[in-house]
Design a protein around this motif. Structure first.
Motif, mmCIF file in Angstrom:
data_model
loop_
_atom_site.group_PDB
_atom_site.id
_atom_site.type_symbol
_atom_site.label_atom_id
_atom_site.label_comp_id
_atom_site.label_asym_id
_atom_site.label_seq_id
_atom_site.Cartn_x
_atom_site.Cartn_y
_atom_site.Cartn_z
ATOM 1 N N LEU A 1 0.814 -1.220 0.000
ATOM 2 C CA LEU A 1 0.000 0.000 0.000
ATOM 3 C C LEU A 1 0.845 1.267 0.000
ATOM 4 O O LEU A 1 0.371 2.324 -0.421
ATOM 5 N N ASP A 2 2.053 1.195 0.444
ATOM 6 C CA ASP A 2 2.907 2.377 0.597
ATOM 7 C C ASP A 2 3.528 2.788 -0.731
ATOM 8 O O ASP A 2 4.574 2.282 -1.122
ATOM 9 N N HIS A 3 2.863 3.704 -1.452
ATOM 10 C CA HIS A 3 3.412 4.217 -2.705
ATOM 11 C C HIS A 3 2.859 5.617 -2.972
ATOM 12 O O HIS A 3 1.977 6.100 -2.266
ATOM 13 N N LYS A 4 3.377 6.267 -3.990
ATOM 14 C CA LYS A 4 2.989 7.639 -4.294
ATOM 15 C C LYS A 4 1.531 7.707 -4.757
ATOM 16 O O LYS A 4 1.011 6.770 -5.357
ATOM 17 N N CYS A 5 0.893 8.860 -4.495
ATOM 18 C CA CYS A 5 -0.506 9.020 -4.891
ATOM 19 C C CYS A 5 -0.838 10.493 -5.065
ATOM 20 O O CYS A 5 -0.146 11.369 -4.553
ATOM 21 N N SER A 6 -1.903 10.741 -5.805
ATOM 22 C CA SER A 6 -2.440 12.098 -5.944
ATOM 23 C C SER A 6 -3.862 12.173 -5.401
ATOM 24 O O SER A 6 -4.441 13.251 -5.312
ATOM 25 N N GLY A 7 -4.437 11.009 -5.077
ATOM 26 C CA GLY A 7 -5.785 10.944 -4.528
ATOM 27 C C GLY A 7 -6.077 9.537 -4.052
ATOM 28 O O GLY A 7 -5.303 8.598 -4.298
#
Length: 459
Positions: free
Chosen positions: A351-357
Motif C-alpha cells: 500500500l505504501d506508494h505515491k498518490c495524488s488521490g
C-alpha cells in the motif's frame, strides 16, 4: 489419501520453523517445548530444508520481470495438459524433478488425469485422481525451467564447502523473516537459548543430510509460487485454507473441494437439498438450502475472525470472489486461491506508494487512502476482509430477491440491515476501529438466531 510418511524428507515438517513466528507467543513456547521432546539431533537433520522454505518470501515479493515473461495463452486443453505432465515426467526421469507425487504419476500409474480446469495468466490448474482421490494440480508456470534457477541464490554446480546451497538459503531465510516482520520475539529467543543451550541456527555444514540438485531445484520452484508458500505456512494452523497434499517438481497437489460460482445465487452447489416435487422444489428442501447458507455464512465470519486475531499478523484477502472460496463437507469455508492474500507487513509494503488521490490507493479489494501532505498512500488498510465479504457475497445471499416471501420476516429484515451496515463499516479511520467488530457481532447474532429458528422448524 496419501500417507504422511511417504512425503519426502523435510516435507512433513517443512514449514514448522516459519509458522512458529505466526503463532501467539504462549502457543509458540508450548510448541517449542513439545518439539524438544523429539531431540535436537533430529531437528538438525531437517533444519536445512525447514529454513530453506522460508526464503521464498524474500523472492516472492521481489521476483525480477523475467519470471513473468514467456507466458502461454489462456487456452486450456486436455492435449496441452497431458503434454505438460509428460514433460514433468521427463524431468523426473532426468533427476531434475522430485516429490512424493512423482513416482505415482510417472512410474506406478497411480495418478489418473481427468481434465484441465484453466490456464489463467500462465497458471496451470488441472484435476487428477491420485490413488483414487480427486486432487487439483497447480503450477504458476508451465515448465520447471521457466522458474528462477538456483543461481540467483549464489548456488553453483561446483559448490565448495565455503558456499554451500544451505548456507545461501539460510542467509535468505534470516533476511526474509526480518523483512516480513515474522522474526521470533527476543523473549522467546532467550527462553529457547536457555532450554537448548545454543541457538537453533546451527552451522548447516555440520548436518549429515545432503540434498540433490533435483531436490533443491524442485523446492526452489515451489517456493517461488506465493500461493504454495502461503498455503504451506498455514497448513497446520488453519482449517480455512486448502491443504497441500504433495508435489512433483514445480507442481503441487491440493485437496479438491466444492468451489463457489458467481453465476449461482447460492454461491455453492447446494441444489442436492432441493427435493423436486410435482410443482417444483420441495419447501422443506428449499429451507434446508437456506439453513446451509446460514451455516456457511457463520463459517465465513469464523474465517474472518481467525485471520484477524489468531496470528501475530493479520491476513488480508485482496481478491474476494465466489470462485476463490470452497466448502468442505462439514460446510467449513476454505480459501482455495490465495495469490492475493498477504500478511500485515507485506500488505503495508504494497500500500505504501505515491498518490495524488484516494483512487490511487486501492490494491484490488484492499483499500487505503492518500495522505495529501506526503503524497503517499497510508500504510494501513481502511476497509476490512469482512466488509468486502459483505459487499461481494452476503449482499447476494441475503437480498430480498433471493429470499422471496421470507424477505419481510423480522429476522430477515434485521439480517439485510446488518449486511448493509457491514458493507459500509470498513473505514476504520473515519468510523473508529470498533465499527468492524460491531458489524461482526451483529451478523453473528442474527445468523445464530436464524440457524436456531431453522432447527426448530425442522423439528
Amino acid at each position: 489419501m496419501v500417507p504422511e510418511h511417504e512425503l519426502e524428507s523435510g516435507q512433513v515438517f517443512l514449514f514448522h520453523f516459519l509458522t512458529g513466528a505466526l503463532l501467539p507467543l504462549a502457543e509458540r513456547k508450548k510448541r517449542h517445548r513439545e518439539s524438544v521432546m523429539f531431540g535436537v539431533g533430529r531437528r538438525r537433520v531437517t533444519l536445512a530444508l525447514l529454513l530453506a522454505c522460508s526464503a521464498s518470501w524474500l523472492l516472492v515479493g521481489h521476483l525480477p520481470p523475467l519470471l513473468r515473461t514467456d507466458l502461454p495463452s489462456d487456452g486450456c486443453t486436455d492435449a496441452a495438459s497431458k503434454a505438460i505432465l509428460r514433460h514433468l515426467c521427463a524431468d523426473f526421469a532426468a533427476g531434475s524433478a522430485t516429490g512424493n507425487l512423482c513416482a505415482d504419476l510417472c512410474v506406478r500409474g497411480l495418478v489418473e488425469y481427468k481434465h484441465c480446469l484453466h490456464y489463467r495468466s500462465g497458471k496451470k490448474v488441472m484435476e487428477v485422481h491420485w490413488r483414487g482421490r480427486p486432487v487439483i494440480l497447480k503450477s504458476k508456470l508451465e515448465n520447471l525451467s521457466s522458474y528462477q534457477p538456483l543461481g540467483v541464490l549464489g548456488y553453483r554446480q561446483d559448490t565448495t564447502e565455503d558456499t554451500s546451497p544451505m548456507d545461501v538459503l539460510l542467509s535468505a531465510t534470516m533476511a526474509v523473516r526480518s523483512w516480513l516482520g515474522l522474526a521470533e520475539q527476543q523473549e522467546e529467543d532467550d527462553d529457547i537459548k536457555g532450554e537448548e543451550g545454543a541457538s537453533s541456527l546451527v552451522n548447516l555444514r555440520s548436518t549429515d543430510k545432503s540434498y540433490s540438485r533435483g531436490e533443491l531445484t524442485s523446492l526452489w520452484s515451489l517456493l517461488q509460487q506465493d500461493e504454495y508458500t502461503f498455503l504451506r505456512v498455514l497448513q497446520d494452523l488453519s482449517a480455512h485454507v486448502s491443504k497441500v497434499l504433495g508435489s512433483c517438481g514445480h507442481f503441487y497437489a491440493v485437496e479438491s473441494l466444492s468451489a463457489g460460482h458467481a453465476w449461482d445465487q447460492n454461491i455453492f452447489s447446494l441444489d442436492q437439498e432441493l427435493a423436486a416435487g410435482v410443482g417444483g422444489p420441495d419447501r422443506r428442501g428449499m429451507w434446508a438450502v437456506r439453513h446451509k447458507v446460514h451455516r456457511i455464512a457463520l463459517s465465513f465470519l469464523d474465517m474472518v475472525q481467525h485471520f484477524d486475531r489468531d496470528f501475530t499478523h493479520k491476513v488480508h484477502l485482496c481478491d474476494v470472489k465466489p470462485e476463490n472460496f470452497a466448502i468442505r463437507k462439514d460446510l467449513t469455508v476454505v480459501a482455495i486461491d490465495v495469490d492475493m492474500a498477504f500478511f500485515q507487513p507485506k500488505m503495508e509494503e504494497i500500500l505504501d506508494h505515491k498518490c495524488s488521490g484516494d483512487d490511487d490507493c486501492s490494491f484490488f479489494d484492499c483499500m487505503s487512502s492518500c495522505d495529501l501532505g506526503t503524497r503517499r498512500c497510508r500504510r494501513q488498510r481502511i476497509n476490512t476482509n469482512l466488509q468486502v465479504i459483505c459487499q461481494k457475497i452476503f449482499r447476494l445471499w441475503f437480498s430480498p430477491t433471493l429470499l422471496g416471501a421470507k424477505a419481510g420476516l423480522p429476522l430477515q429484515v434485521e439480517l439485510q440491515r446488518a449486511v448493509q451496515e457491514c458493507s459500509e463499516s470498513g473505514d476504520a479511520i473515519k468510523r473508529g476501529r470498533g465499527a468492524g467488530r460491531d458489524a461482526h457481532g451483529r451478523l453473528l447474532n442474527v445468523l445464530s438466531r436464524l440457524l436456531h429458528e431453522g432447527g426448530a422448524q425442522d423439528k
